[in-house]
Design a protein around this motif. Structure first.
Motif, mmCIF file in Angstrom:
data_model
loop_
_atom_site.group_PDB
_atom_site.id
_atom_site.type_symbol
_atom_site.label_atom_id
_atom_site.label_comp_id
_atom_site.label_asym_id
_atom_site.label_seq_id
_atom_site.Cartn_x
_atom_site.Cartn_y
_atom_site.Cartn_z
ATOM 1 N N PRO A 159 -16.499 -8.436 -2.530
ATOM 2 C CA PRO A 159 -16.159 -7.092 -2.038
ATOM 3 C C PRO A 159 -14.808 -7.057 -1.335
ATOM 4 O O PRO A 159 -14.392 -8.021 -0.682
ATOM 5 C CB PRO A 159 -17.305 -6.779 -1.067
ATOM 6 C CG PRO A 159 -18.438 -7.624 -1.534
ATOM 7 C CD PRO A 159 -17.828 -8.873 -2.076
ATOM 8 N N LEU A 160 -14.137 -5.938 -1.482
ATOM 9 C CA LEU A 160 -12.838 -5.726 -0.857
ATOM 10 C C LEU A 160 -13.021 -5.547 0.644
ATOM 11 O O LEU A 160 -13.848 -4.752 1.092
ATOM 12 C CB LEU A 160 -12.189 -4.471 -1.456
ATOM 13 C CG LEU A 160 -10.791 -4.119 -0.972
ATOM 14 C CD1 LEU A 160 -9.773 -5.043 -1.614
ATOM 15 C CD2 LEU A 160 -10.467 -2.668 -1.301
ATOM 16 N N GLY A 242 -18.942 -2.577 -2.932
ATOM 17 C CA GLY A 242 -17.670 -3.132 -3.375
ATOM 18 C C GLY A 242 -16.576 -3.071 -2.341
ATOM 19 O O GLY A 242 -15.478 -3.567 -2.572
ATOM 20 N N LEU A 243 -16.872 -2.479 -1.190
ATOM 21 C CA LEU A 243 -15.844 -2.311 -0.157
ATOM 22 C C LEU A 243 -16.506 -2.375 1.205
ATOM 23 O O LEU A 243 -17.598 -1.821 1.410
ATOM 24 C CB LEU A 243 -15.125 -0.979 -0.368
ATOM 25 C CG LEU A 243 -13.998 -0.592 0.581
ATOM 26 C CD1 LEU A 243 -12.937 0.212 -0.171
ATOM 27 C CD2 LEU A 243 -14.524 0.241 1.746
ATOM 28 N N LEU A 362 -11.906 4.007 -4.449
ATOM 29 C CA LEU A 362 -11.531 2.598 -4.467
ATOM 30 C C LEU A 362 -12.766 1.716 -4.619
ATOM 31 O O LEU A 362 -12.747 0.714 -5.343
ATOM 32 C CB LEU A 362 -10.780 2.251 -3.182
ATOM 33 C CG LEU A 362 -10.178 0.841 -3.072
ATOM 34 C CD1 LEU A 362 -9.201 0.590 -4.216
ATOM 35 C CD2 LEU A 362 -9.487 0.664 -1.734
ATOM 36 N N ALA A 363 -13.862 2.077 -3.948
ATOM 37 C CA ALA A 363 -15.099 1.305 -4.058
ATOM 38 C C ALA A 363 -15.673 1.374 -5.458
ATOM 39 O O ALA A 363 -16.250 0.405 -5.960
ATOM 40 C CB ALA A 363 -16.117 1.804 -3.040
ATOM 41 N N ALA A 364 -15.508 2.529 -6.126
ATOM 42 C CA ALA A 364 -16.104 2.713 -7.444
ATOM 43 C C ALA A 364 -15.244 2.165 -8.568
ATOM 44 O O ALA A 364 -15.722 1.988 -9.688
ATOM 45 C CB ALA A 364 -16.372 4.207 -7.683
ATOM 46 N N ASP A 365 -13.973 1.917 -8.310
ATOM 47 C CA ASP A 365 -13.049 1.498 -9.351
ATOM 48 C C ASP A 365 -12.796 -0.006 -9.242
ATOM 49 O O ASP A 365 -12.018 -0.465 -8.404
ATOM 50 C CB ASP A 365 -11.745 2.281 -9.207
ATOM 51 C CG ASP A 365 -10.823 2.091 -10.411
ATOM 52 O OD1 ASP A 365 -10.924 1.036 -11.075
ATOM 53 O OD2 ASP A 365 -10.005 2.980 -10.675
ATOM 54 N N ALA A 366 -13.460 -0.772 -10.101
ATOM 55 C CA ALA A 366 -13.305 -2.226 -10.055
ATOM 56 C C ALA A 366 -11.875 -2.647 -10.347
ATOM 57 O O ALA A 366 -11.362 -3.616 -9.775
ATOM 58 C CB ALA A 366 -14.255 -2.880 -11.052
ATOM 59 N N THR A 367 -11.209 -1.912 -11.234
ATOM 60 C CA THR A 367 -9.831 -2.249 -11.577
ATOM 61 C C THR A 367 -8.912 -2.106 -10.368
ATOM 62 O O THR A 367 -8.096 -2.984 -10.071
ATOM 63 C CB THR A 367 -9.332 -1.346 -12.713
ATOM 64 O OG1 THR A 367 -10.095 -1.620 -13.881
ATOM 65 C CG2 THR A 367 -7.856 -1.593 -13.001
ATOM 66 N N ARG A 369 -9.773 -2.115 -7.185
ATOM 67 C CA ARG A 369 -10.112 -3.111 -6.159
ATOM 68 C C ARG A 369 -9.527 -4.470 -6.509
ATOM 69 O O ARG A 369 -8.963 -5.171 -5.663
ATOM 70 C CB ARG A 369 -11.624 -3.226 -5.996
ATOM 71 C CG ARG A 369 -12.294 -2.027 -5.373
ATOM 72 C CD ARG A 369 -13.646 -2.405 -4.777
ATOM 73 N NE ARG A 369 -14.472 -3.176 -5.667
ATOM 74 C CZ ARG A 369 -15.273 -2.663 -6.607
ATOM 75 N NH1 ARG A 369 -15.334 -1.353 -6.774
ATOM 76 N NH2 ARG A 369 -16.000 -3.451 -7.368
ATOM 77 N N ALA A 370 -9.660 -4.838 -7.780
ATOM 78 C CA ALA A 370 -9.132 -6.134 -8.201
ATOM 79 C C ALA A 370 -7.618 -6.186 -8.039
ATOM 80 O O ALA A 370 -7.053 -7.223 -7.666
ATOM 81 C CB ALA A 370 -9.524 -6.413 -9.648
ATOM 82 N N THR A 371 -6.957 -5.067 -8.291
ATOM 83 C CA THR A 371 -5.506 -5.033 -8.123
ATOM 84 C C THR A 371 -5.119 -5.242 -6.671
ATOM 85 O O THR A 371 -4.180 -5.987 -6.358
ATOM 86 C CB THR A 371 -4.951 -3.687 -8.628
ATOM 87 O OG1 THR A 371 -5.243 -3.543 -10.019
ATOM 88 C CG2 THR A 371 -3.446 -3.611 -8.413
#
Length: 678
Positions: A159-160, A242-243, A362-367, A369-371
């Motif tokens: 998680p970010l 994710g965050l 941002l939490a919903a967008d894996a791309t 977050r990974a960036t």
């Protein structure tokens, strides 16, 4: 409300290599604090239910107020390979177990581990202008490696982590509480309010943070605490999976430990949400840390809190100008108006909605977050090499300082040795008591004159003339000993004072000095006497050995050996046939000739040269050993620091290996599929 320009996506460029040498690194708190027994690491975090049922992760409808470019961010690899939750889905599965990392990741992890070992073994014990800063930077780098780089590299899909930091009274805790719609972090008017960090995440992500790989020095707890060594974990369903948000202590707290902890947490952030106010946004301390974060490549977003409506446009415009001047124009900026809180101490939902929506996407967008993760991780890795180069330069300076200190001591004692050598060469030692005793030993002036012309006839008479008069020889031997001991004591005292003064003039030397170093060792007189007596005995042994086949010594006459030995000693004192001035001319000349004639009578012309040369070399060797032992009192102090002769070399090698592995991994270079190419 948000700034009129709208928040920009977290797509700051990677840090420029230029300027990284001067980037300050934050202080890190002590890492050896024992975990509190009352705060078990495996304590279960408490779940906090939101005040309302409105999901925070809902994506805005097409054409709505979606943060610009958020969906265009470059994607990152996910080690677990699991599907990401759809927009609005706050029930993402628990973070999957890590798969076997690729070879490039393993290589980078190995290089980072070696760098950490090298940093740990590098010390800056000498007091130099760069030592304190180097020690602080070294500790900060080790802390960042442990807290962020190594654990994040192991799990790029974790998680970010958004660290919420800012100045005292900026409203960080209130903002965190308002974003998750629950009072999860204590807020109030007393300062400092946040003493122990509070981490809030979706319950599905708590397993990652509970493991303790990230920020391993903080003890996990589910209970509210003021222990700065604890990390309170709170589950908040209103926060998308994710965050996670981490409420950090004030960066300008009056409590040193709080400031150090805040800096440590910011160094472990994937994204730093900096909170400031209309009254504090231009303070120096926040901008120092913002600049450090930019140079390190950390993705930054800002919240300008408590802005009066009439000043919103002017203040936000000025803040944007300051951001542009610091190369942070792309950082998202959210402007929150000055408003009252509700009964739970929360900001109204419409006030924080733009920021909530931004985090939800941002939490919903894996791309995306990974960036963010890859950009911050790559920036932090890129910042290592120039930071380590600064540490290597400081380590080289330490080694050079130690060499300089030792050389100053060596110079002082070399001067003392040369003074002894000069004294033996120019005959200055053959005066006063020594000269009187030598004359007494040889007899009257008439005897000396007859000795010059009748050495061959008087050889036996020289051997037996004073057989019953041992006192003159003994007195001469004592006079020689006293003269040399006095000389050595004076020169050792001069050398100690000279070395002491040389160290006083050096910043590193002052800290190593002790009062007793200004004087010779207390036992120097006894050791000097022992050195001279041992040398005198070695001269007698040398005469006995070299004269073993000579007629005079073959008869076993002790006086022949003792007399010849004393003559050798006197010859050592007159290496260049020094002729005194004034009334001493005749006596000095006669003395020199007499010493030579006595030796020639016993051993021959070549033998006396050999004997005198060997005796002189032996004496100088013993004197050098004595003075070297005195100098060792200083050298032992520099040796005790444990400095490596080439400390910077290992640091540079380790940093080069990390940089090479980072370039091979290419965290910020998208794959063809990610870039949208066929």
């Amino acid at each position: 409300m948000s700034d009129a320009a709208g928040p920009q996506p977290p797509t700051e460029p990677a840090p420029d290599a230029a300027g990284l040498d001067d980037a300050p690194l934050p202080d890190s708190p002590p890492r050896d604090a024992p975990p509190s027994d009352s705060q078990p690491r495996d304590a279960q975090p408490r779940d906090v239910q939101p005040r309302d049922a409105q999901p925070s992760g809902t994506q805005p409808a097409e054409g709505g107020d979606q943060p610009a470019e958020l969906g265009d961010a470059q994607p990152g690899d996910r080690a677990g390979g699991d599907a990401q939750p759809a927009a609005g889905d706050n029930t993402a599965p628990t973070t999957p177990a890590a798969a076997e990392p690729p070879a490039a990741v393993r290589r980078l992890a190995t290089a980072l581990t070696q760098l950490r070992k090298t940093l740990e073994s590098t010390a800056y014990p000498l007091v130099m202008p760069s030592a304190d800063e180097a020690g602080r930077v070294r500790a900060a780098l080790v802390s960042q490696l442990d807290d962020y780089l190594l654990p994040r590299l192991t799990r790029l899909d974790a998680p970010l982590l958004v660290v919420v930091g800012g100045s005292t009274g900026a409203g960080k805790s209130t903002l965190v509480n308002s974003l998750v719609r629950a009072p999860v972090s204590p807020a109030g008017v007393l300062r400092p309010t946040t003493r122990s960090p509070v981490l809030v995440s979706h319950s599905a992500d708590l397993a990652w943070f509970r493991q303790g790989e990230l920020l391993p020095g903080l003890t996990r707890t589910a209970e509210s605490t003021s222990d700065p060594g604890a990390l309170q974990l709170v589950a908040a369903p209103a926060l998308g999976a994710g965050l996670a948000l981490l409420d950090a202590p004030d960066i300008d707290s009056v409590v040193d430990r709080n400031r150090a902890l805040a800096a440590q947490l910011l160094a472990a952030a994937d994204l730093w949400l900096f909170v400031t106010t209309a009254a504090r946004y231009a303070d120096a301390v926040p901008w120092e840390l913002l600049t450090t974060a930019r140079l390190r490549g950390t993705v930054i977003a800002l919240v300008l809190d408590r802005v009066p409506d009439e000043a919103a446009g002017e203040v936000s415009a000025h803040l944007r100008e300051m951001l542009a001047a610091h190369d942070m124009a792309a950082a998202p900026l959210f402007v929150l108006p000055e408003t009252s809180l509700d009964g739970q101490g929360l900001l109204a939902e419409d006030v924080v909605r733009p920021l909530r929506d931004w985090f939800a996407q941002l939490a919903a967008d894996a791309t995306a977050r990974a960036t963010v993760v890859r950009q911050t991780l790559d920036g932090a890795l890129a910042a290592l090499r120039p930071a380590v180069e600064g540490l290597a330069a400081a380590a080289d300076e330490q080694a050079a300082a130690a060499v300089s200190l030792d050389e100053r001591v060596a110079a002082a004692y070399r001067t003392a040795r040369r003074a002894v050598e000069d004294g033996l060469r120019d005959g200055r030692l053959l005066r006063g008591e020594v000269l009187a005793r030598w004359q007494e030993f040889l007899g009257t002036g008439e005897f000396l004159r007859s000795l010059e012309s009748r050495v061959g006839q008087l050889r036996d008479r020289i051997v037996s003339a004073v057989t019953g008069r041992p006192a003159p020889g003994q007195n001469l031997q004592m006079a020689l000993e006293s003269q040399l001991v006095t000389l050595l004591r004076g020169l050792a005292a001069d050398a100690a004072e000279q070395a002491y003064a040389a160290w006083q003039a050096h910043p590193a030397g002052v800290a190593l000095l002790a009062p007793e170093l200004q004087q010779p060792s207390p036992d120097l007189p006894e050791r000097a006497e022992r050195v001279i007596r041992d040398w005198q005995q070695s001269v007698l042994d040398l005469v006995r050995t070299e004269g073993g086949d000579k007629r005079a010594t073959a008869r076993g006459a002790a006086y022949a050996v003792n007399g010849a030995g004393l003559a050798v000693m006197v010859a050592v004192f007159t290496a260049t046939a020094f002729i005194p001035t004034g009334l001493e001319v005749a006596v000095g000349a006669g003395t020199t000739v007499a010493a030579q004639k006595v030796l020639e009578a016993l051993f021959g012309d070549q033998a006396i040269r050999t004997l005198a040369t060997r005796a002189r070399a032996d004496l100088l060797s013993r004197v050098e050993a004595l003075l070297d032992a005195e100098a060792a009192r200083y050298r032992d102090r520099t040796a005790a620091t444990g400095l490596d002769p080439e400390p910077g070399a290992a640091l540079r090698r380790a940093a080069t290996d990390v940089e090479s592995a980072r370039e091979d991994l290419a965290l910020t270079v998208p794959t063809p599929a990610e870039a949208g190419t066929p």
